[in-house]
Scaffold this active site. Structure first.
Site, short mmCIF file in Angstrom:
data_model
loop_
_atom_site.label_atom_id
_atom_site.label_comp_id
_atom_site.label_asym_id
_atom_site.label_seq_id
_atom_site.Cartn_x
_atom_site.Cartn_y
_atom_site.Cartn_z
NE ARG A 69 -2.27 -0.33 3.68
CZ ARG A 69 -2.48 -0.24 4.73
NH1 ARG A 69 -3.67 0.48 5.08
NH2 ARG A 69 -1.78 -0.48 5.77
CG ASP B 42 -6.88 -0.15 0.26
OD1 ASP B 42 -7.10 -1.12 1.31
OD2 ASP B 42 -7.35 1.09 0.44
CE LYS C 285 18.07 -20.72 11.70
NZ LYS C 285 18.91 -19.45 11.81
CG HIS D 76 11.84 -21.35 15.48
ND1 HIS D 76 11.48 -21.33 13.93
CD2 HIS D 76 11.79 -20.08 15.41
CE1 HIS D 76 11.11 -20.35 13.71
NE2 HIS D 76 11.45 -19.27 14.36
C1 BG6 Z 1 11.89 -15.58 14.56
C2 BG6 Z 1 11.41 -15.08 15.67
O1 BG6 Z 1 11.22 -16.65 13.98
O2 BG6 Z 1 13.16 -16.49 14.60
C3 BG6 Z 1 12.27 -13.87 16.27
O3 BG6 Z 1 10.04 -14.67 15.50
C4 BG6 Z 1 13.69 -14.80 16.39
O4 BG6 Z 1 11.76 -13.67 17.57
C5 BG6 Z 1 13.90 -15.51 15.24
O5 BG6 Z 1 14.53 -13.59 16.72
C6 BG6 Z 1 15.22 -16.26 15.40
O6 BG6 Z 1 15.67 -16.64 14.18
P1 BG6 Z 1 17.28 -16.86 13.79
O7 BG6 Z 1 17.50 -17.34 12.53
O8 BG6 Z 1 18.03 -15.48 14.15
O9 BG6 Z 1 18.13 -17.76 14.90
#
Ligand code: BG6
Length: 487
Positions: A48, A91, A179, A237
């Site tokens: 936007r 929008d 990663k 994660h």
């Molecule tokens: C993100 C989180 O998914 O992962 C963040 O929302 C965090 O809060 C980040 O800082 C960490 O990722 P990395 O790759 O820097 O370890």
């Protein structure tokens, strides 16, 4: 190298933080490397906050360029990268704008990728708007985390998106899966016969998985205060890493074989008893302290954070997996902001020898341990005991060291670059399937509920330390400690 897959990459949230720091730099790297993106591939930014393509490219020059190529920008590649970028002003409140989007992309060749780098509240409206102009055909949709706030809200989003896109069109991002070292964990476990026989309860005493950050909440106080570490890091994660560490060998590396095995782990997590949460979960919140000698403010005074906030910035958990391989082995998970170091690592503590003919020193800590460091400095270290040179039989802890940057000097790829290429190529293995996500939400939910209503605030810890003492006490009850506490 695969350049055959032409694509139109439509980036919603084109002027957002994630686009600026991660997505556009990752696309640029793929472009600069040559041979990874089809020449005909286009990036169509949607936002936007820019009037037209000229203004958008100016924003890209000012804001994205500083985040690309740490060693300087290749100007010729940058110019040709900008030529790939188109812009459509949208929008979301105006359905007509999606007609413009369709007109802009309908004659472009190849698969369409819609990347929603927006807040989750926009996922469903955007999907509906795309469907209303027929753009859900021949398309893939990428959803950024957080996907929902709890099981119910995540199901609501998944149900609504699922009415418009089939599951194989949906790519749920967890950037940890992209990663390089996480890929290496799969290679280590399933490419070598050496570890498999030991990778079980008979030989493993405990496992630690840590994702520690030095950073605080940065400019995201508002978002973070409504989220907290459990939703931000554990539900996704950490549980993904856990499932890769603990999964059975998959039949193949195809997306469903891998995801089926991860799902089995998530479903085998011992459910949390709401009455026992105090014993298996620690939450903390940082107060003012110092990171590497620099004073930093406490969480409650960060911009966007409520002064009386009870949001956790630290979580430590004891997790058990109820299956034959892992029964009785504690998995200790930990994550936090403003900790003493930035490190992500997996520590596999194997059992000590059952009887030591070499004296008590053969039972000491610092041996029988595998440490897989994901970041920084990706390494795998196997700690064992060796005889110290000289007279007598004195043992010392030594390690076999695999430092990846020494073996592979080139070809490292950032997580987002790998994941974006996978979306374009239609490879789903590194994306989270809906059932995995549900299982993870279901498991964390009792903790979320308890912490929501608890009268006990998170335990304070000073910024720059390793979190509240209770996290160490939890391990001490199992006769162990966090890795850094041994040194
Ligand atoms: C993100 C989180 O998914 O992962 C963040 O929302 C965090 O809060 C980040 O800082 C960490 O990722 P990395 O790759 O820097 O370890």
């Amino acid at each position: 190298m695969q350049t055959d897959s032409s694509f139109t990459f439509v980036l919603f949230g084109g002027t957002g933080d994630l686009s600026m720091r991660k997505i556009l730099p990752a696309l640029f790297e793929a472009h600069r490397a040559g041979g990874m993106l089809a020449d005909s591939g286009k990036i169509v930014a949607v936002a936007r906050h820019a009037a037209d393509r000229g203004e958008y490219l100016q924003w890209v020059n000012e804001h994205v360029k500083p985040h690309v190529s740490k060693n300087g920008v290749d100007e010729a590649a940058w110019t040709s990268f900008l030529a790939r970028i188109e812009f459509v002003k949208i929008d979301l409140g105006n359905p007509e704008d999606f007609v413009h989007l369709r007109d802009a992309i309908q004659d472009l060749p190849g698969i369409r990728v819609f990347y929603l780098a927006t807040g989750p509240s926009l996922f469903v409206p955007i999907c509906h708007a795309l469907a209303s102009v027929g753009l859900n055909e021949n398309a893939r949709i990428v959803l950024e985390k957080p996907l929902g706030y709890d099981l119910k809200s995540s199901n609501a989003i998944n149900d609504a998106v699922g009415e418009i896109f089939a599951e194989e069109q949906i790519y749920r991002i967890d950037h940890y899966l992209g990663k390089e070292p996480v890929q290496n964990l799969l290679a280590l476990r399933f490419g070598n016969a050496l570890f498999e026989p030991l990778w079980r309860r008979e030989w493993v005493e405990s496992i630690q998985i840590t994702i520690a950050e030095e950073l605080g909440v940065e400019a995201r106080g508002d978002f973070y205060d409504n989220t907290g570490a459990l939703r931000d890091m554990v539900q996704n994660h950490l549980l993904q890493l856990l499932s890769i560490v603990a999964m059975e060998p998959p039949h193949s590396m195809d997306s469903d074989s891998v995801r089926d095995e991860k799902l089995r782990v998530l479903r085998a997590l011992k459910p949390i008893d709401p009455n026992e949460i105090g014993k298996v979960a620690v939450r903390g919140q940082y107060h003012a302290g110092g990171i590497r000698g620099t004073a930093v403010p406490g969480y409650a005074t960060e911009p966007g954070v409520k002064p009386d906030s009870t949001t956790e910035t630290f979580v430590a958990l004891k997790v058990e997996i109820e299956n034959w391989r892992w029964a009785g082995v504690p998995f200790f998970l930990r994550t936090g902001k403003r900790l003493a170091d930035r490190v992500a690592e997996i520590v596999v503590n194997f059992r000590a020898v059952p009887h030591s003919a070499l004296g008590a020193s053969a039972l000491r800590a610092g041996a029988n341990r595998l440490v897989i460091r994901l970041q920084p400095n990706e390494t795998i270290r196997l700690y064992c005991l060796a005889k110290q040179p000289g007279e007598g039989m004195n043992l010392a802890s030594v390690h076999l060291d695999l430092a990846f940057d020494k073996f592979f000097r080139e070809g490292q790829m950032e997580a987002y670059q790998r994941l974006l290429l996978d979306v374009i190529r239609g490879r789903l293995a590194l994306f989270v399937r809906r059932d995995e996500q549900e299982a993870a939400w279901r498991w964390v939910e009792p903790i979320l509920n308890e912490w929501k209503t608890s009268t006990k605030p998170p335990k304070p810890y000073a910024a720059g330390t390793w979190g509240p003492a209770a996290a160490s006490a939890m391990l001490a009850q199992h006769g162990t400690c966090w890795l850094e506490e041994e040194n």
